[in-house]
Design a protein around this motif. Structure first.
Motif, PDB file in Angstrom:
ATOM      1  N   GLY A   1       8.052   5.577  -5.106  1.00 44.32           N
ATOM      2  CA  GLY A   1       7.638   4.221  -5.445  1.00 44.32           C
ATOM      3  C   GLY A   1       8.363   3.135  -4.678  1.00 44.32           C
ATOM      4  N   ILE A   2       9.224   3.526  -3.767  1.00 46.35           N
ATOM      5  CA  ILE A   2      10.002   2.552  -2.997  1.00 46.35           C
ATOM      6  C   ILE A   2       9.088   1.741  -2.077  1.00 46.35           C
ATOM      7  N   GLY A   3       8.189   2.418  -1.392  1.00 44.56           N
ATOM      8  CA  GLY A   3       7.259   1.724  -0.505  1.00 44.56           C
ATOM      9  C   GLY A   3       6.373   0.758  -1.258  1.00 44.56           C
ATOM     10  N   ARG A   4       5.867   1.184  -2.402  1.00 44.14           N
ATOM     11  CA  ARG A   4       5.026   0.304  -3.225  1.00 44.14           C
ATOM     12  C   ARG A   4       5.818  -0.939  -3.630  1.00 44.14           C
ATOM     13  N   TYR A   5       7.053  -0.751  -4.034  1.00 41.82           N
ATOM     14  CA  TYR A   5       7.871  -1.885  -4.465  1.00 41.82           C
ATOM     15  C   TYR A   5       8.145  -2.841  -3.299  1.00 41.82           C
ATOM     16  N   LEU A   6       8.512  -2.313  -2.147  1.00 38.68           N
ATOM     17  CA  LEU A   6       8.755  -3.165  -0.976  1.00 38.68           C
ATOM     18  C   LEU A   6       7.496  -3.957  -0.622  1.00 38.68           C
ATOM     19  N   LEU A   7       6.351  -3.277  -0.606  1.00 38.99           N
ATOM     20  CA  LEU A   7       5.093  -3.943  -0.272  1.00 38.99           C
ATOM     21  C   LEU A   7       4.764  -5.019  -1.302  1.00 38.99           C
ATOM     22  N   ASP A   8       4.927  -4.720  -2.568  1.00 38.75           N
ATOM     23  CA  ASP A   8       4.630  -5.712  -3.605  1.00 38.75           C
ATOM     24  C   ASP A   8       5.520  -6.943  -3.493  1.00 38.75           C
ATOM     25  N   GLN A   9       6.787  -6.744  -3.179  1.00 38.29           N
ATOM     26  CA  GLN A   9       7.695  -7.886  -3.026  1.00 38.29           C
ATOM     27  C   GLN A   9       7.295  -8.743  -1.826  1.00 38.29           C
ATOM     28  N   ALA A  10       6.893  -8.110  -0.741  1.00 38.76           N
ATOM     29  CA  ALA A  10       6.451  -8.844   0.444  1.00 38.76           C
ATOM     30  C   ALA A  10       5.165  -9.618   0.150  1.00 38.76           C
ATOM     31  N   MET A  11       4.259  -9.008  -0.596  1.00 36.28           N
ATOM     32  CA  MET A  11       3.005  -9.689  -0.932  1.00 36.28           C
ATOM     33  C   MET A  11       3.269 -10.863  -1.877  1.00 36.28           C
ATOM     34  N   GLU A  12       4.228 -10.709  -2.773  1.00 37.80           N
ATOM     35  CA  GLU A  12       4.602 -11.811  -3.660  1.00 37.80           C
ATOM     36  C   GLU A  12       5.165 -12.977  -2.840  1.00 37.80           C
ATOM     37  N   PHE A  13       5.984 -12.688  -1.849  1.00 42.99           N
ATOM     38  CA  PHE A  13       6.493 -13.722  -0.948  1.00 42.99           C
ATOM     39  C   PHE A  13       5.314 -14.464  -0.310  1.00 42.99           C
ATOM     40  N   CYS A  14       4.330 -13.726   0.176  1.00 42.33           N
ATOM     41  CA  CYS A  14       3.164 -14.342   0.820  1.00 42.33           C
ATOM     42  C   CYS A  14       2.388 -15.220  -0.159  1.00 42.33           C
ATOM     43  N   ARG A  15       2.204 -14.741  -1.379  1.00 43.99           N
ATOM     44  CA  ARG A  15       1.512 -15.553  -2.391  1.00 43.99           C
ATOM     45  C   ARG A  15       2.296 -16.844  -2.663  1.00 43.99           C
ATOM     46  N   ASN A  16       3.606 -16.731  -2.780  1.00 43.26           N
ATOM     47  CA  ASN A  16       4.434 -17.912  -3.050  1.00 43.26           C
ATOM     48  C   ASN A  16       4.432 -18.910  -1.903  1.00 43.26           C
ATOM     49  N   ARG A  17       4.146 -18.449  -0.695  1.00 38.69           N
ATOM     50  CA  ARG A  17       4.092 -19.327   0.479  1.00 38.69           C
ATOM     51  C   ARG A  17       2.664 -19.776   0.785  1.00 38.69           C
ATOM     52  N   ASP A  18       1.720 -19.383  -0.042  1.00 39.90           N
ATOM     53  CA  ASP A  18       0.298 -19.711   0.169  1.00 39.90           C
ATOM     54  C   ASP A  18      -0.211 -19.235   1.522  1.00 39.90           C
ATOM     55  N   PHE A  19       0.257 -18.054   1.948  1.00 36.02           N
ATOM     56  CA  PHE A  19      -0.299 -17.458   3.161  1.00 36.02           C
ATOM     57  C   PHE A  19      -1.662 -16.880   2.799  1.00 36.02           C
ATOM     58  N   ASP A  20      -2.706 -17.491   3.324  1.00 34.02           N
ATOM     59  CA  ASP A  20      -4.064 -17.100   2.969  1.00 34.02           C
ATOM     60  C   ASP A  20      -4.463 -15.751   3.532  1.00 34.02           C
ATOM     61  N   ASN A  21      -3.855 -15.372   4.630  1.00 31.10           N
ATOM     62  CA  ASN A  21      -4.242 -14.105   5.211  1.00 31.10           C
ATOM     63  C   ASN A  21      -3.053 -13.443   5.865  1.00 31.10           C
ATOM     64  N   ILE A  22      -2.996 -12.138   5.648  1.00 31.87           N
ATOM     65  CA  ILE A  22      -1.892 -11.314   6.142  1.00 31.87           C
ATOM     66  C   ILE A  22      -2.519 -10.174   6.936  1.00 31.87           C
ATOM     67  N   PHE A  23      -1.912  -9.814   8.036  1.00 36.66           N
ATOM     68  CA  PHE A  23      -2.440  -8.691   8.798  1.00 36.66           C
ATOM     69  C   PHE A  23      -1.316  -7.737   9.176  1.00 36.66           C
ATOM     70  N   LEU A  24      -1.713  -6.532   9.515  1.00 33.91           N
ATOM     71  CA  LEU A  24      -0.777  -5.533  10.014  1.00 33.91           C
ATOM     72  C   LEU A  24      -1.485  -4.698  11.062  1.00 33.91           C
ATOM     73  N   MET A  25      -0.707  -4.128  11.952  1.00 35.78           N
ATOM     74  CA  MET A  25      -1.232  -3.249  12.994  1.00 35.78           C
ATOM     75  C   MET A  25      -0.547  -1.896  12.848  1.00 35.78           C
ATOM     76  N   THR A  26      -1.349  -0.841  12.948  1.00 39.69           N
ATOM     77  CA  THR A  26      -0.835   0.508  12.834  1.00 39.69           C
ATOM     78  C   THR A  26      -1.727   1.428  13.657  1.00 39.69           C
ATOM     79  N   PHE A  27      -1.590   2.733  13.467  1.00 40.50           N
ATOM     80  CA  PHE A  27      -2.477   3.652  14.164  1.00 40.50           C
ATOM     81  C   PHE A  27      -3.019   4.692  13.190  1.00 40.50           C
ATOM     82  N   ALA A  28      -4.075   5.356  13.590  1.00 43.21           N
ATOM     83  CA  ALA A  28      -4.742   6.353  12.749  1.00 43.21           C
ATOM     84  C   ALA A  28      -3.819   7.539  12.506  1.00 43.21           C
ATOM     85  N   GLY A  29      -3.996   8.173  11.357  1.00 42.20           N
ATOM     86  CA  GLY A  29      -3.242   9.371  11.031  1.00 42.20           C
ATOM     87  C   GLY A  29      -2.155   9.151  10.004  1.00 42.20           C
TER      88      GLY A  29
END
Length: 194
Positions: A119-147
């Motif tokens: 659950g560590i990854g879920r918690y880190l992601l949730d905290q980052a998303m909360e930061f974005c909500r608090n900053r009114d960032f309307d859109n967030i993106f990430l880049m990764t690769f398949a697999g």
């Protein structure tokens, strides 16, 4: 990076965070050596599991160094999971410098393979998303690769959607790049891992 917050357990914290703690982990911000440990986490996983080498390491090192050099607490977020011996076992970054034009970028999200499924990854992601909500960032993106199936499930469960696939990538030139976006209002926070 020198801005400090008092943690609830008497520990000083740096770049974002708040000193949250569970029995064996401390969720906290910047500490000396954070960049090196974050880079090491990436190379240990992507080097051994995906055969990514020098090009990937340089790409990450340059980006991480630029992020910390230009860190602005009003726009940027860094949170890491640290064990009690001071070893980083997970990290996440929000780079908000282009949030109003291109979107805030979620970067360098990783959890050491020995700690997957806790659950560590879920918690880190949730905290980052909360930061974005608090900053009114309307859109967030990430880049990764398949697999990266577990990562993709986590992103999608948080409201990210695949919006683009490219044949080339900046990490190896061979894996292709996936771009995910999240629009404001998607995803809900979860509790800190037990």
């Amino acid at each position: 990076l020198t801005r400090r917050h008092g943690g609830s357990h008497g520990r000083s914290t740096g770049v974002q965070g708040g000193g949250m703690k569970r029995d064996d982990l401390i969720f906290d911000g910047y500490r000396p050596g954070a960049l090196a440990q974050m880079l090491s986490l990436h190379m240990n996983y992507y080097g051994s599991q995906w055969n990514l080498g020098r090009q990937f390491e340089i790409y990450c090192a340059e980006g991480m160094a630029a992020f910390f050099a230009n860190f602005d607490a009003n726009l940027d977020y860094f949170l890491a999971a640290w064990n009690e011996n001071g070893k980083m076992i997970g990290s996440i970054v929000i780079d908000g410098h282009k949030a109003k034009k291109e979107g805030a970028q979620l970067r360098w999200f990783i959890v050491d393979a020995s700690s997957h499924g806790l659950g560590i990854g879920r918690y880190l992601l949730d905290q980052a998303m909360e930061f974005c909500r608090n900053r009114d960032f309307d859109n967030i993106f990430l880049m990764t690769f398949a697999g990266l199936h577990a990562s993709r499930r986590l992103y999608e469960s948080a409201g990210f959607q695949l919006v683009d696939e490219k044949k080339d990538d900046p990490w190896s030139g061979e894996r292709g790049e996936l771009v995910f976006r999240h629009n404001k209002g998607d995803g809900k926070p979860t509790q800190k891992p037990a």
